[in-house]
Write a protein that holds these residues in place. Structure first.
Motif, PDB file in Angstrom:
ATOM      1  N   UNK A   1      15.250  37.181 -59.724  1.00 44.49           N
ATOM      2  CA  UNK A   1      16.020  37.028 -60.965  1.00 44.49           C
ATOM      3  C   UNK A   1      15.222  36.341 -62.064  1.00 44.49           C
ATOM      4  N   UNK A   2      14.145  35.609 -61.689  1.00 38.75           N
ATOM      5  CA  UNK A   2      13.315  34.934 -62.687  1.00 38.75           C
ATOM      6  C   UNK A   2      12.337  35.902 -63.363  1.00 38.75           C
ATOM      7  N   UNK A   3      12.203  37.124 -62.831  1.00 36.82           N
ATOM      8  CA  UNK A   3      11.326  38.129 -63.434  1.00 36.82           C
ATOM      9  C   UNK A   3      12.094  38.919 -64.490  1.00 36.82           C
ATOM     10  N   UNK A   4      11.370  39.496 -65.433  1.00 39.53           N
ATOM     11  CA  UNK A   4      12.014  40.368 -66.414  1.00 39.53           C
ATOM     12  C   UNK A   4      12.426  41.670 -65.725  1.00 39.53           C
ATOM     13  N   UNK A   5      13.286  42.448 -66.380  1.00 35.87           N
ATOM     14  CA  UNK A   5      13.744  43.701 -65.787  1.00 35.87           C
ATOM     15  C   UNK A   5      12.575  44.652 -65.542  1.00 35.87           C
ATOM     16  N   UNK A   6      11.639  44.676 -66.485  1.00 36.15           N
ATOM     17  CA  UNK A   6      10.465  45.551 -66.329  1.00 36.15           C
ATOM     18  C   UNK A   6       9.621  45.111 -65.131  1.00 36.15           C
ATOM     19  N   UNK A   7       9.429  43.802 -64.996  1.00 32.60           N
ATOM     20  CA  UNK A   7       8.664  43.290 -63.861  1.00 32.60           C
ATOM     21  C   UNK A   7       9.366  43.604 -62.544  1.00 32.60           C
ATOM     22  N   UNK A   8      10.690  43.478 -62.523  1.00 28.99           N
ATOM     23  CA  UNK A   8      11.450  43.793 -61.309  1.00 28.99           C
ATOM     24  C   UNK A   8      11.263  45.252 -60.904  1.00 28.99           C
ATOM     25  N   UNK A   9      11.308  46.150 -61.890  1.00 27.01           N
ATOM     26  CA  UNK A   9      11.152  47.580 -61.594  1.00 27.01           C
ATOM     27  C   UNK A   9       9.770  47.880 -61.011  1.00 27.01           C
ATOM     28  N   UNK A  10       8.736  47.247 -61.585  1.00 25.29           N
ATOM     29  CA  UNK A  10       7.371  47.474 -61.098  1.00 25.29           C
ATOM     30  C   UNK A  10       7.211  46.933 -59.682  1.00 25.29           C
ATOM     31  N   UNK A  11       7.751  45.739 -59.441  1.00 25.41           N
ATOM     32  CA  UNK A  11       7.656  45.116 -58.119  1.00 25.41           C
ATOM     33  C   UNK A  11       8.344  45.983 -57.060  1.00 25.41           C
ATOM     34  N   UNK A  12       9.489  46.559 -57.402  1.00 24.43           N
ATOM     35  CA  UNK A  12      10.199  47.430 -56.454  1.00 24.43           C
ATOM     36  C   UNK A  12       9.403  48.702 -56.169  1.00 24.43           C
ATOM     37  N   UNK A  13       8.761  49.248 -57.201  1.00 16.71           N
ATOM     38  CA  UNK A  13       7.932  50.445 -57.004  1.00 16.71           C
ATOM     39  C   UNK A  13       6.782  50.157 -56.046  1.00 16.71           C
ATOM     40  N   UNK A  14       6.124  49.020 -56.258  1.00 12.87           N
ATOM     41  CA  UNK A  14       4.989  48.653 -55.402  1.00 12.87           C
ATOM     42  C   UNK A  14       5.458  48.457 -53.961  1.00 12.87           C
ATOM     43  N   UNK A  15       6.615  47.811 -53.791  1.00 12.27           N
ATOM     44  CA  UNK A  15       7.151  47.559 -52.447  1.00 12.27           C
ATOM     45  C   UNK A  15       7.421  48.853 -51.698  1.00 12.27           C
ATOM     46  N   UNK A  16       7.789  49.894 -52.436  1.00 11.68           N
ATOM     47  CA  UNK A  16       8.116  51.176 -51.813  1.00 11.68           C
ATOM     48  C   UNK A  16       6.963  52.172 -51.876  1.00 11.68           C
ATOM     49  N   UNK A  17       5.739  51.614 -52.083  1.00 17.56           N
ATOM     50  CA  UNK A  17       4.504  52.403 -52.032  1.00 17.56           C
ATOM     51  C   UNK A  17       4.489  53.542 -53.045  1.00 17.56           C
TER      52      UNK A  17
ATOM     53  N   UNK B   1       3.480  55.140 -56.793  1.00 21.33           N
ATOM     54  CA  UNK B   1       2.319  55.023 -57.674  1.00 21.33           C
ATOM     55  C   UNK B   1       2.678  54.261 -58.947  1.00 21.33           C
ATOM     56  N   UNK B   2       1.821  53.302 -59.297  1.00 21.73           N
ATOM     57  CA  UNK B   2       2.000  52.517 -60.519  1.00 21.73           C
ATOM     58  C   UNK B   2       0.649  52.443 -61.221  1.00 21.73           C
ATOM     59  N   UNK B   3       0.648  52.653 -62.528  1.00 15.14           N
ATOM     60  CA  UNK B   3      -0.609  52.586 -63.284  1.00 15.14           C
ATOM     61  C   UNK B   3      -1.107  51.146 -63.362  1.00 15.14           C
ATOM     62  N   UNK B   4      -2.428  50.978 -63.270  1.00 11.97           N
ATOM     63  CA  UNK B   4      -3.021  49.639 -63.273  1.00 11.97           C
ATOM     64  C   UNK B   4      -2.621  48.837 -64.504  1.00 11.97           C
ATOM     65  N   UNK B   5      -2.589  49.495 -65.680  1.00 15.21           N
ATOM     66  CA  UNK B   5      -2.290  48.761 -66.912  1.00 15.21           C
ATOM     67  C   UNK B   5      -0.864  48.213 -66.927  1.00 15.21           C
ATOM     68  N   UNK B   6       0.024  48.785 -66.094  1.00 12.81           N
ATOM     69  CA  UNK B   6       1.407  48.312 -66.043  1.00 12.81           C
ATOM     70  C   UNK B   6       1.543  46.988 -65.301  1.00 12.81           C
ATOM     71  N   UNK B   7       0.588  46.702 -64.439  1.00 16.86           N
ATOM     72  CA  UNK B   7       0.763  45.528 -63.579  1.00 16.86           C
ATOM     73  C   UNK B   7      -0.303  44.458 -63.777  1.00 16.86           C
TER      74      UNK B   7
END
Length: 413
Positions: A267-283, A285-291
């Motif tokens: 909950x301390x992360x922004x909504x965008x950060x939460x979405x990226x973290x969930x994508x990474x957790x579920x393997x 693909x995420x662009x390097x510049x996004x993270x």
């Protein structure tokens, strides 16, 4: 890997870390904001907080040319059973060098502070809130701080450094009525592994937990620098009276306290950060510049082929179990850390997750048609032990936990 045996019971604070804390604590002054910095409990804490306070060069770096317009004072808050406000008045006035004798009324204190403000200085009160202060007394101090602040809102600033309590919910309930006063509340959620290990050693000694070294190593590596999660596991180990690794893994995987702390961190992360973290957790693909920003925060790290969360507790919690099972099977097939027989056993467990795989079935995988003649419980236990150790070494597979059903078989959780 953290050296468990070689780590002494001390708190390592580097100059770089001092500067980082100072940036978080003093930067809000530029915007005329008060701040609360929430730190982990420190061993020999008063000395270290005072040491941090005395690093004037850090304040100068943060405030630049504005440094000279502030008058700084440090107090280590103490409680009095009879009249805490009177004690605090004396502490603050002594720190500001404006004491005119013992006072007990707020009006007298206000008059003295107004006299000091006539010099066109802005007051900065750096307040160390000790861990021993009760919630009730802390709430009284917050009320007093609010009254002092409203004497001259743009001229008086409070910077509070506060120990993480065992239950963060209590802290935020206490501070909610004063959110308009403390606009800038910062947690220090990510720490080096040695700091997490110090914390574990300190509370193991305090609570007489007697944790195995492999349990400590597991907590350090799986927490990924998130103090909230390390605290949660220690609290569960104490309350549920578990000190063996397998028991602890099974307990925390479904424990409500652990889930609560993970939700709090997310909950301390922004909504965008939460979405990226969930994508990474579920393997996914995420662009390097996004993270890049998450990498700088220390929340994600890059393995040989992909990004992953530094905290495997968090990664396993956010994983979509159904969607990633096929990926887990592919990872097991492609990895080189398991022998062919170990792979076959693990694949069997993954395909029949949460179902007990009998010892006889494992024996058939190991010895094939000679399983009856060569059958050995000891050899089966050793094989499962090797698989467990290898699972813990692979960050993407460490969430797979093999549960033993004595004299019957094994089950993957």
């Amino acid at each position: 890997m953290v050296d468990i045996k070689g780590t002494k019971l001390r708190y390592p604070i580097s100059d770089k870390y001092h500067q980082y804390i100072s940036e978080l604590l003093y930067a809000p002054l530029k915007y005329h904001e008060n701040s609360i910095l929430i730190c982990p409990p420190l061993y020999g804490r008063d000395h270290l907080v005072l040491q941090m306070w005395e690093k004037i060069q850090d304040r100068k770096k943060v405030l630049g040319e504005d440094f000279d317009k502030y008058r700084f004072a440090h107090i280590n808050l103490v409680a009095s059973a009879t009249n805490p406000e009177s004690v605090w008045f004396d502490q603050i006035e002594h720190a500001l060098c404006i004491s005119k004798g013992k006072i007990s009324l707020f009006e007298e204190f206000e008059e003295n502070v107004r006299f000091l403000l006539s010099d066109k200085l802005e007051l900065v009160l750096f307040v160390n809130i000790p861990e021993t202060l009760s919630n009730e007394t802390f709430a009284k101090f917050l009320a007093l701080a609010q009254k002092i602040y409203y004497i001259f809102p743009s001229k008086i600033h409070f910077l509070l450094i506060f120990d993480m309590k065992w239950n963060e919910d209590d802290f935020f309930k206490l501070t909610t009525p004063f959110r308009s006063l403390f606009q800038n509340t910062k947690l220090l959620p990510l720490f080096p592994d040695k700091t997490i290990l110090y914390f574990i050693n300190y509370y193991e000694h305090t609570w007489n937990l007697r944790l195995q070294n492999k349990v400590k190593e597991y907590i350090v590596e799986q927490s990924g620098g998130i103090m909230l999660l390390a605290k949660s596991v220690l609290r569960i180990a104490r309350n549920e009276r578990v000190n063996k690794l397998e028991e602890l893994q099974l307990t925390i995987s479904t424990h409500p306290d652990h889930k609560l702390q993970m939700n709090f961190f997310i909950s301390r992360l922004t909504q965008r950060q939460q979405n990226i973290v969930k994508k990474i957790s579920n393997l996914e693909n995420v662009r390097d510049e996004e993270i890049n920003h998450l990498e700088r925060m220390g929340i994600v790290i890059k393995s040989s082929t992909s990004w992953r969360l530094r905290s495997m507790f968090l990664q396993n919690y956010l994983t979509d179990r159904k969607g990633t099972m096929s990926r887990k099977l592919k990872l097991i097939k492609d990895t080189k850390i398991f022998s062919e027989r170990e792979k076959l056993i693990l694949l069997k467990m993954v395909q029949h997750k949460e179902t007990i795989i009998k010892r006889e079935t494992i024996a058939e995988i190991i010895w094939s048609q000679q399983s009856f003649e060569k059958y050995s419980d000891w050899a089966i236990d050793q094989t499962i032990s090797r698989i467990r150790k290898k699972l813990q070494k692979d960050p993407l597979l460490s969430g797979l936990i093999i549960q033993t059903h004595k004299k019957f078989g094994f089950c993957l959780k």
